[in-house]
Design a protein around this motif. Structure first.
Motif, PDB file in Angstrom:
ATOM      1  N   UNK A  42       0.837  -1.205   0.000  1.00 37.20           N
ATOM      2  CA  UNK A  42       0.000   0.000   0.000  1.00 37.20           C
ATOM      3  C   UNK A  42       0.873   1.257   0.000  1.00 37.20           C
ATOM      4  N   UNK A  43       1.954   1.216   0.768  1.00 35.02           N
ATOM      5  CA  UNK A  43       2.867   2.369   0.820  1.00 35.02           C
ATOM      6  C   UNK A  43       3.459   2.639  -0.570  1.00 35.02           C
ATOM      7  N   UNK A  44       3.895   1.591  -1.239  1.00 33.57           N
ATOM      8  CA  UNK A  44       4.492   1.768  -2.570  1.00 33.57           C
ATOM      9  C   UNK A  44       3.431   2.257  -3.558  1.00 33.57           C
ATOM     10  N   UNK A  45       2.254   1.632  -3.515  1.00 34.98           N
ATOM     11  CA  UNK A  45       1.177   2.035  -4.427  1.00 34.98           C
ATOM     12  C   UNK A  45       0.708   3.456  -4.177  1.00 34.98           C
ATOM     13  N   UNK A  46       0.608   3.823  -2.893  1.00 35.19           N
ATOM     14  CA  UNK A  46       0.171   5.187  -2.547  1.00 35.19           C
ATOM     15  C   UNK A  46       1.196   6.209  -3.015  1.00 35.19           C
ATOM     16  N   UNK A  47       2.473   5.830  -2.948  1.00 34.85           N
ATOM     17  CA  UNK A  47       3.520   6.749  -3.413  1.00 34.85           C
ATOM     18  C   UNK A  47       3.391   7.000  -4.908  1.00 34.85           C
ATOM     19  N   UNK A  48       3.163   5.929  -5.653  1.00 31.77           N
ATOM     20  CA  UNK A  48       3.028   6.077  -7.104  1.00 31.77           C
ATOM     21  C   UNK A  48       1.772   6.892  -7.442  1.00 31.77           C
ATOM     22  N   UNK A  49       0.671   6.570  -6.768  1.00 27.05           N
ATOM     23  CA  UNK A  49      -0.584   7.299  -7.016  1.00 27.05           C
ATOM     24  C   UNK A  49      -0.420   8.776  -6.686  1.00 27.05           C
ATOM     25  N   UNK A  50       0.254   9.073  -5.587  1.00 23.76           N
ATOM     26  CA  UNK A  50       0.444  10.472  -5.176  1.00 23.76           C
ATOM     27  C   UNK A  50       1.344  11.216  -6.144  1.00 23.76           C
ATOM     28  N   UNK A  51       2.318  10.499  -6.663  1.00 22.29           N
ATOM     29  CA  UNK A  51       3.221  11.131  -7.628  1.00 22.29           C
ATOM     30  C   UNK A  51       2.420  11.636  -8.832  1.00 22.29           C
ATOM     31  N   UNK A  52       1.583  10.778  -9.386  1.00 23.75           N
ATOM     32  CA  UNK A  52       0.771  11.176 -10.533  1.00 23.75           C
ATOM     33  C   UNK A  52      -0.310  12.172 -10.118  1.00 23.75           C
ATOM     34  N   UNK A  53      -0.872  11.913  -8.952  1.00 23.13           N
ATOM     35  CA  UNK A  53      -1.982  12.718  -8.444  1.00 23.13           C
ATOM     36  C   UNK A  53      -1.621  14.194  -8.308  1.00 23.13           C
ATOM     37  N   UNK A  54      -0.382  14.452  -7.922  1.00 24.47           N
ATOM     38  CA  UNK A  54       0.013  15.845  -7.687  1.00 24.47           C
ATOM     39  C   UNK A  54       0.889  16.407  -8.803  1.00 24.47           C
ATOM     40  N   UNK A  55       1.474  15.544  -9.603  1.00 29.79           N
ATOM     41  CA  UNK A  55       2.461  16.022 -10.581  1.00 29.79           C
ATOM     42  C   UNK A  55       1.927  16.140 -12.002  1.00 29.79           C
ATOM     43  N   UNK A  56       0.805  15.462 -12.282  1.00 32.70           N
ATOM     44  CA  UNK A  56       0.272  15.481 -13.650  1.00 32.70           C
ATOM     45  C   UNK A  56      -0.829  16.525 -13.762  1.00 32.70           C
ATOM     46  N   UNK A  57      -0.742  17.343 -14.785  1.00 29.16           N
ATOM     47  CA  UNK A  57      -1.782  18.331 -15.046  1.00 29.16           C
ATOM     48  C   UNK A  57      -3.010  17.595 -15.584  1.00 29.16           C
ATOM     49  N   UNK A  58      -4.045  17.484 -14.725  1.00 30.54           N
ATOM     50  CA  UNK A  58      -5.194  16.660 -15.086  1.00 30.54           C
ATOM     51  C   UNK A  58      -6.034  17.279 -16.199  1.00 30.54           C
ATOM     52  N   UNK A  59      -5.848  18.554 -16.451  1.00 30.04           N
ATOM     53  CA  UNK A  59      -6.614  19.184 -17.528  1.00 30.04           C
ATOM     54  C   UNK A  59      -6.064  18.808 -18.903  1.00 30.04           C
TER      55      UNK A  59
END
Lengths: 321, 272
Positions: free
Chosen positions: A209-226
């Motif tokens: 979960x820690x590894x998966x959450x890290x990857x999700x957070x990386x995309x979640x905050x770093x990718x311009x969702x628009x």
């Protein structure tokens, strides 16, 4: 502004929020897995399932209605159930369907899509989730358990061999004696065993979960969702983009409908695909599944689910306004 | 007990106790309010307490188990990994969240706010999100109803950004607010669009569904006073009359004319 840029403080904030939300449910799942391992007699699950393959898989896909679990909590449970004799294909049907096919998700989807065909969206989400899970389970049934399961998942009870693993796809398991609970003469010993198993499973799954959450957070905050907005006008691409977004955001299935409903520019089919694919396969699940399955199988499962859900959602989307 | 097993037990208990302490600390210190929807907070506190209890029970349970356990690769309690990789995994389980807890500012910077896209009209929010009963003046279309929102000493409605944003789509809510003095708290951002004369700014709040990772920024616009300056993302209290002009086919909220003053962050920095 480029499409990807990293900000450490935002990453840390999103990372912790996913962990704080998911960890209680992982704990709940692992406590349940400990109790299953200590107190559930071997093969009791299979005793309640139909003997024939199709019936057993079909019923397993519906177990979420009576034993609802979110996608974080279900991984340790499924690991123990497989260890206790549940055929892998049935385990996969339950694991993939339960985070979607449960009462909480049905209610939240209906509420989130008010004004956007809530009845159709809710029914189709549950139906497609079930269908995709069952199809995946049938596909998995063709493979021997030892090609799917991580080494060690079945290594218990003195029968943790490759033969044991291979036979996990066999529906004649009851009575074979595999996967029986450790001999525990007293209730105290059984509880001690339950605690040991729960703690071991918690620590094992929490790492993923820690590894998966890290990857999700990386995309979640770093990718311009628009950046995905221009895809809204192209239905096939919109569906694929929304599925990719679901995988990146790694939302909880009980609340993802509230996010999906906000993508008003996207076709209904793409939102449906978001709702079906996300709870089955996302960044954190990519790693959580690795606690049970071989990494190669996890990748194949993800690709297969992507194709199946894309196709089903595209077809079902024709019934949506 | 052999040394390998002792190391494994100690590391496991330490990881459990760390997570127990982390969850209980965030809940007890109220830092958790920035991370989770209120519905999930009791789960975190319960999990923290339970993990602490589990650490103690585990230490006791291991003492009751056969000494041979956890020596082999096939041990049910260590899975297929050996003890040392497991200890390394436990370090990750502790180190990563510890680092994040130290690093986190318990709020998003403009970086992520812009990455998520700022919502200024309610069509960008889920259609199913209803404003809570009684939290808004009058209810939908309830022109004659008494206002339920509290007013400040100067008679201004103490609204939230989300209340006003719903007014862009809901005519009843719009009527309740339109032309009335309101006071709203939020974080400051420049208005890079819907700002023809360059005198508007955005008042932003994060709108959370479950946890901060799914939060989306929502905003109303206000006309800033001449010579007004404040750092981006600083907390301000904006007061003025609520208007709902249509810009480019979409209705937005514009507080005009506005007074702006710095303020402390609210107790709940997120909106739900």
């Amino acid at each position: 502004m480029s499409g990807f840029s990293f900000h450490a403080q935002d990453f840390a904030y999103a990372f912790l929020s996913i962990l704080f939300e998911g960890m209680p449910f992982v704990l709940l799942g692992t406590l349940l897995s400990g109790i299953i391992d200590a107190f559930l007699p071997g093969h009791v699950m299979t005793r309640f399932l139909p003997r024939n393959r199709a019936g057993a898989i079909a019923v397993s896909g519906l177990l979420g209605l009576v034993l609802p679990m979110c996608e974080c909590g279900i991984v340790p449970v499924i690991r123990r159930l497989i260890r206790k004799g549940l055929p892998v294909s049935c385990g996969i049907a339950y694991m993939l369907a339960a985070p979607i096919l449960n009462p909480v998700v049905a209610l939240s989807t209906f509420a989130a899509f008010r004004g956007q065909s809530p009845e159709a969206m809710t029914v189709l989400r549950l139906a497609l989730g079930y269908l995709a899970a069952v199809l995946a389970a049938f596909a998995v049934h063709a493979f021997a358990g030892d090609r799917i399961l991580r080494p060690g998942v079945l290594a218990v009870g003195g029968a943790g061999s490759a033969v044991n693993a291979r036979r996990r796809t066999d529906f004649q398991i009851p009575g074979s004696g595999e996967g029986a609970a450790d001999p525990a003469p007293t209730v105290g010993n059984r509880w001690a065993h339950a605690v040991r198993v729960a703690v071991t499973d918690f620590l094992d799954v929490a790492v993923y979960l820690v590894i998966g959450a890290a990857l999700a957070s990386l995309f979640n905050t770093s990718v311009d969702q628009e950046r995905i907005l221009p895809l809204a006008g192209n239905p096939p691409a919109a569906t694929a983009a929304m599925m990719g977004l679901a995988a990146i955001l790694s939302l909880c299935s009980t609340s993802d409908a509230f996010i999906a409903a906000t993508f008003t520019a996207f076709p209904a089919a793409s939102k449906l695909a978001f709702l079906v694919f996300g709870p089955m396969f996302d960044c954190k699940l990519l790693f959580l599944y690795a606690a049970v399955f071989r990494r190669r199988f996890v990748l194949v499962l993800g690709a297969g689910l992507f194709a199946v859900v894309w196709f089903l959602a595209t077809m079902a989307g024709k019934a949506l306004p | 007990m052999n040394p390998t097993r002792t190391l494994h037990t100690v590391a496991s208990c330490a990881a459990l106790l760390f997570w127990a302490a982390l969850l209980v600390y965030f809940c007890a210190s109220d830092r958790i309010t920035a991370f989770l929807h209120p519905m999930f907070r009791p789960w975190s506190m319960a999990a923290g307490i339970l993990l602490g209890i589990l650490a103690v029970l585990y230490a006791v349970a291991v003492r009751k188990s056969p000494d041979s356990c956890c020596d082999g690769e096939d041990c049910a309690e260590t899975g297929s990994r050996g003890v040392m990789p497991r200890v390394a995994a436990l370090l990750l389980l502790v180190g990563a969240p510890l680092g994040a807890a130290v690093l986190s500012a318990d709020g998003f910077s403009t970086h992520t706010v812009y990455n998520r896209g700022i919502v200024t009209d309610a069509s960008g929010l889920s259609a199913g999100r209803e404003r809570p009963e009684g939290d808004l003046p009058g209810g939908v279309g309830g022109e004659a109803e008494p206002f339920a929102l509290p007013k400040d000493a100067e008679g201004r409605l103490q609204a939230e950004v989300i209340d006003l944003v719903y007014g862009t789509q809901d005519e009843g809510i719009r009527k309740d607010f339109e032309g009335k003095p309101v006071v709203v708290v939020g974080q400051l951002l420049p208005a890079t669009e819907m700002n023809p004369d360059g005198d508007r700014m955005k008042l932003v709040r994060m709108f959370m569904i479950c946890c901060a990772a799914d939060a989306r920024p929502i905003a109303v616009l206000f006309r800033k006073p001449d010579a007004f300056q404040a750092p981006e993302m600083s907390w301000v209290r904006v007061s003025g009359r609520a208007t709902f002009p249509t810009v480019g086919g979409s209705r937005i909220v514009l507080i005009d004319p506005a007074e702006v003053e710095p303020c402390d962050p609210p107790e709940e920095t997120m909106l739900f």
